[in-house]
Design an enzyme around this catalytic site. Sequence first.
Site, PDB file in Angstrom:
ATOM      1  N   LYS A 299      -2.844   6.183  -4.180  1.00 17.93           N
ATOM      2  CA  LYS A 299      -3.948   7.114  -3.858  1.00 17.93           C
ATOM      3  C   LYS A 299      -3.690   8.486  -4.459  1.00 17.93           C
ATOM      4  O   LYS A 299      -2.538   8.917  -4.537  1.00 17.93           O
ATOM      5  CB  LYS A 299      -4.072   7.262  -2.325  1.00 17.93           C
ATOM      6  CG  LYS A 299      -3.999   5.945  -1.583  1.00 17.93           C
ATOM      7  CD  LYS A 299      -4.124   6.080  -0.089  1.00 17.93           C
ATOM      8  CE  LYS A 299      -3.795   4.759   0.589  1.00 17.93           C
ATOM      9  NZ  LYS A 299      -2.377   4.571   0.925  1.00 17.93           N
TER      10      LYS A 299
ATOM     11  N   ASP B   4       0.840  -1.192   0.000  1.00 13.75           N
ATOM     12  CA  ASP B   4       0.000   0.000   0.000  1.00 13.75           C
ATOM     13  C   ASP B   4       0.882   1.252   0.000  1.00 13.75           C
ATOM     14  O   ASP B   4       1.691   1.448   0.907  1.00 13.75           O
ATOM     15  CB  ASP B   4      -0.893  -0.006   1.249  1.00 13.75           C
ATOM     16  CG  ASP B   4      -1.856   1.157   1.252  1.00 13.75           C
ATOM     17  OD1 ASP B   4      -2.987   0.980   0.765  1.00 13.75           O
ATOM     18  OD2 ASP B   4      -1.477   2.249   1.728  1.00 13.75           O
TER      19      ASP B   4
ATOM     20  N   TYR C 229       3.064   9.980  -0.235  1.00 14.67           N
ATOM     21  CA  TYR C 229       4.146   9.380   0.563  1.00 14.67           C
ATOM     22  C   TYR C 229       5.510   9.646  -0.087  1.00 14.67           C
ATOM     23  O   TYR C 229       6.543   9.510   0.570  1.00 14.67           O
ATOM     24  CB  TYR C 229       3.980   7.862   0.724  1.00 14.67           C
ATOM     25  CG  TYR C 229       2.698   7.379   1.369  1.00 14.67           C
ATOM     26  CD1 TYR C 229       1.836   8.252   2.030  1.00 14.67           C
ATOM     27  CD2 TYR C 229       2.368   6.021   1.341  1.00 14.67           C
ATOM     28  CE1 TYR C 229       0.669   7.781   2.608  1.00 14.67           C
ATOM     29  CE2 TYR C 229       1.203   5.552   1.919  1.00 14.67           C
ATOM     30  CZ  TYR C 229       0.360   6.437   2.543  1.00 14.67           C
ATOM     31  OH  TYR C 229      -0.804   5.952   3.111  1.00 14.67           O
TER      32      TYR C 229
ATOM     33  N   HIS D 113      -7.589   9.784  -1.500  1.00 19.97           N
ATOM     34  CA  HIS D 113      -6.918   9.711  -0.197  1.00 19.97           C
ATOM     35  C   HIS D 113      -7.722  10.336   0.949  1.00 19.97           C
ATOM     36  O   HIS D 113      -7.770   9.805   2.053  1.00 19.97           O
ATOM     37  CB  HIS D 113      -5.545  10.384  -0.313  1.00 19.97           C
ATOM     38  CG  HIS D 113      -4.524   9.854   0.631  1.00 19.97           C
ATOM     39  ND1 HIS D 113      -3.193   9.769   0.329  1.00 19.97           N
ATOM     40  CD2 HIS D 113      -4.642   9.379   1.890  1.00 19.97           C
ATOM     41  CE1 HIS D 113      -2.538   9.259   1.351  1.00 19.97           C
ATOM     42  NE2 HIS D 113      -3.400   9.019   2.320  1.00 19.97           N
TER      43      HIS D 113
END
Length: 285
Positions: free
Chosen positions: A81, A51, A56, A114
């Site tokens: 996402k 994931d 990120y 998200h």
Amino acid sequence: MSDFKSLTDCYTLSNGVKIPCVGFGTWQTKSGDEAENSVKWALESGYRHIDTAWIYGNEESVGKAIKDSGIPRDQYFVTTKIFNRHRGYKDTIEMFETSLKNLGLFYVDLYLIHWPNPLHFRNAFPRILSGTWRAMEDIYKEGRARAIGVSNFCVRHLDALFEYAEIKPHVNQIRLGPGDTKDDVVYYSRKNGLLLEAYSPLGTGELLKSPELKEIADKYNKSVAQLCIRWSIQMGFLPLPKSVTKERIEENTNVFDFEISQDDVRAMWLLKGNADTWHPDFVPW
Ligand code: A2P
């Protein structure tokens, strides 16, 4: 109770797509060596579900580690996402393609929105979401995402989406853990056929300090991390534990050889001190 016996056993999404029952979380994992090594170790330990998210900043490293593993494409599951500044039809398609490129993939297994109510568009979310969701549906129809879904959605955000969704989301990924069970969202998501994925199943590490959880874990000769991951599975959630430490990554896979009693499941459900402080309508992003 859970029938899962290994990391490759799967939940089935409402569209029939199989999703491995534990995913490897990469939030707060730095791009470069940290992400590459941790994903490599995760795959070596048997994880087949990774994931990540555009925000990120580690999609490229995640993609590289997956590619270097040599595992055939149909044997692993990747989620990413779309983040908050990117909304509407055109932006969503562009961001999706950026993520694909970062990951070095032709398709993802799951693409998620998200957050429901971005600061930049605050409280215009029903209108802003509609173009985004139409793009997600097209990405899905083209086979470039095998499933689509949402993250951090509460009941009212789901309701707004259901007003115009031709395809209902397959997943809602929210923060869930002992003492943080969001019963209304869980009930409503399930009623509408969404699988609940649990991010931060260890409370970003904070739960590991809990004396109450330690006492329960000791009964089963398990670590608190293993207890929390097991609890998530027994609750019917799909946990996404994160670690950048080889031994911990391995430790977190050993969750299929014990069963938490119903009394202990309940005690963990009622745990105090792990409430989520990030309400999606008030987060500063
Ligand atoms: P690290 O990444 O340094 O190994 P969550 O999944 O709830 O977000 O929690 C992630 C946090 O929990 C990270 O700080 C991670 O540390 C830590 N963690 C993950 N697995 C374990 C474990 N088995 N034992 C101790 N800490 C762990």
